[in-house]
Write a protein that holds these residues in place. Structure first.
Motif, PDB file in Angstrom:
ATOM      1  N   ARG A 130       0.832  -1.200   0.000  1.00  0.00           N
ATOM      2  CA  ARG A 130       0.000   0.000   0.000  1.00  0.00           C
ATOM      3  C   ARG A 130       0.869   1.254   0.000  1.00  0.00           C
ATOM      4  O   ARG A 130       0.576   2.222  -0.728  1.00  0.00           O
ATOM      5  CB  ARG A 130      -0.920  -0.012   1.218  1.00  0.00           C
ATOM      6  N   ALA A 131       1.945   1.223   0.782  1.00  0.00           N
ATOM      7  CA  ALA A 131       2.829   2.394   0.859  1.00  0.00           C
ATOM      8  C   ALA A 131       3.504   2.662  -0.478  1.00  0.00           C
ATOM      9  O   ALA A 131       3.630   3.819  -0.901  1.00  0.00           O
ATOM     10  CB  ALA A 131       3.876   2.188   1.949  1.00  0.00           C
TER      11      ALA A 131
ATOM     12  N   LEU B 220       2.372   1.775  -3.507  1.00  0.00           N
ATOM     13  CA  LEU B 220       1.379   2.212  -4.481  1.00  0.00           C
ATOM     14  C   LEU B 220       0.900   3.636  -4.200  1.00  0.00           C
ATOM     15  O   LEU B 220       0.371   4.299  -5.105  1.00  0.00           O
ATOM     16  CB  LEU B 220       0.182   1.250  -4.482  1.00  0.00           C
ATOM     17  N   GLU B 221       1.079   4.112  -2.971  1.00  0.00           N
ATOM     18  CA  GLU B 221       0.744   5.496  -2.633  1.00  0.00           C
ATOM     19  C   GLU B 221       1.935   6.425  -2.781  1.00  0.00           C
ATOM     20  O   GLU B 221       1.798   7.635  -2.583  1.00  0.00           O
ATOM     21  CB  GLU B 221       0.208   5.561  -1.197  1.00  0.00           C
ATOM     22  N   ASN B 222       3.095   5.862  -3.115  1.00  0.00           N
ATOM     23  CA  ASN B 222       4.302   6.655  -3.323  1.00  0.00           C
ATOM     24  C   ASN B 222       4.273   7.233  -4.736  1.00  0.00           C
ATOM     25  O   ASN B 222       4.385   6.511  -5.726  1.00  0.00           O
ATOM     26  CB  ASN B 222       5.542   5.775  -3.131  1.00  0.00           C
ATOM     27  N   ASP B 223       4.094   8.548  -4.821  1.00  0.00           N
ATOM     28  CA  ASP B 223       3.962   9.184  -6.136  1.00  0.00           C
ATOM     29  C   ASP B 223       5.200   8.992  -6.996  1.00  0.00           C
ATOM     30  O   ASP B 223       5.089   8.871  -8.225  1.00  0.00           O
ATOM     31  CB  ASP B 223       3.669  10.684  -5.961  1.00  0.00           C
TER      32      ASP B 223
ATOM     33  N   THR C 258       4.987   5.200  -8.367  1.00  0.00           N
ATOM     34  CA  THR C 258       3.920   5.019  -9.349  1.00  0.00           C
ATOM     35  C   THR C 258       4.162   5.882 -10.584  1.00  0.00           C
ATOM     36  O   THR C 258       3.850   5.473 -11.708  1.00  0.00           O
ATOM     37  CB  THR C 258       2.553   5.351  -8.728  1.00  0.00           C
TER      38      THR C 258
END
Length: 305
Positions: free
Chosen positions: A64-65, A67-70, A73
């Motif tokens: 999750r961390a 995939l939330e790291n701009d 991604t």
């Protein structure tokens, strides 16, 4: 006539010889490939900062961390575009070189060696040459010298992301480094095409050139083209050396592997998040390659081209 004991001894000797030669390779494959892969997958479910032997299970929090790291991604999205550019470009250039070399009547081995030679060059060395000589941001760089003849001002090729001139540097370096290898694959496939197909086409009135290339040569290269594209896709997502050496520590234009490098080996040394990112990248490569292979019909029964 050999006896049962003799045959047993022969099989035992053959088995011993097999393991003698393949054992070291299999042991190295297990220790340096499969164990690290399994360990990375295990680490991705744990809190692993500054240690590779964690005890705190966090489930999917690392995934999750990431995939939330701009930055991560964004790198995945950027390199999907990069793959969409570099894969067809390399495919077309490699096939074009193979067609040219295959048509030569003399010095074929010389030109084949010339085009293949860059493959032996280190990515790091080539990146430094591109950065310090060809695309140096000052007026002494070769690229700036050439465009200066036409009255164009010097361009900071690698210092400014707007406009993104650094993509021209990276793409040209990668084309120079890898096109020769895939040219050899296409050249081998071209030489395996039966000449009778072209003779039959000529009898039927097919014009030499684009018509025979479209209806005979290209279909016969289908399997080779699929394999080349698969290899190019994997190599595109695994790009590291040229980006790391050309862009140094810039925050823009980082490939996924560079982001994982700074995540796992940077100041935070978050091996859990880095491992989760590696798993995500691996899954993305698998999905993209399977999708491309399905489109190209890779492994389809009856495909002899």
């Amino acid at each position: 006539m050999p006896t049962t004991t003799g045959r047993a001894r022969t099989r035992t000797s053959a088995t011993f010889t097999f393991w003698l030669f393949t054992g070291p390779f299999l042991a190295g494959l297990l220790v340096f490939v499969y164990v690290p892969i399994g360990w990375s997958l295990w680490l991705s479910f744990f809190e692993a900062r500054f240690t590779v032997t964690p005890s705190t299970f966090v489930g999917l929090d690392n995934y999750r961390a990431m995939l939330e790291n701009d930055n991560f991604t964004g790198a995945l999205g950027t390199f999907t575009v990069f793959a969409a550019i570099i894969v067809p470009t390399t495919w077309a250039l490699s096939l074009g070189l193979a067609l040219l070399v295959n048509r030569l009547r003399f010095m074929r081995a010389f030109f084949r060696s010339v085009f293949f030679l860059p493959t032996a060059c280190s990515y790091v060395a080539a990146s430094l040459i591109w950065k310090m000589s060809l695309f140096n941001g000052v007026r002494f760089g070769l690229a700036n010298t050439v465009i200066g003849w036409f009255g164009v001002e010097n361009i900071a090729w690698l210092a400014d992301p707007d406009p993104p001139w650094y993509w021209l540097v990276i793409v040209s370096a990668r084309l120079w480094l890898q096109s020769g290898f895939y040219m050899i694959l296409f050249l081998a496939a071209l030489q395996n095409i039966p000449g009778e197909l072209y003779e039959a086409a000529a009898i039927d009135g097919a014009k030499p050139g684009f018509q025979t290339f479209r209806h005979i040569t290209l279909p016969q290269l289908r399997a080779t083209s699929t394999a080349v594209i698969l290899l190019l896709l994997i190599a595109a997502y695994q790009a590291f050396d040229e980006f790391y050496n050309l862009l140094s520590k810039t925050t823009w234009g980082r490939p996924p592997l560079v982001e994982l490098y700074y995540t796992a080996l940077g100041d935070s040394q978050d091996y859990g998040a880095g491992s989760a990112g590696a798993v995500i990248l691996t899954l993305l490569i698998i999905v993209v390659t399977l999708f491309q292979g399905r489109i190209m019909g890779f492994g389809r029964g009856g495909d002899t081209g």
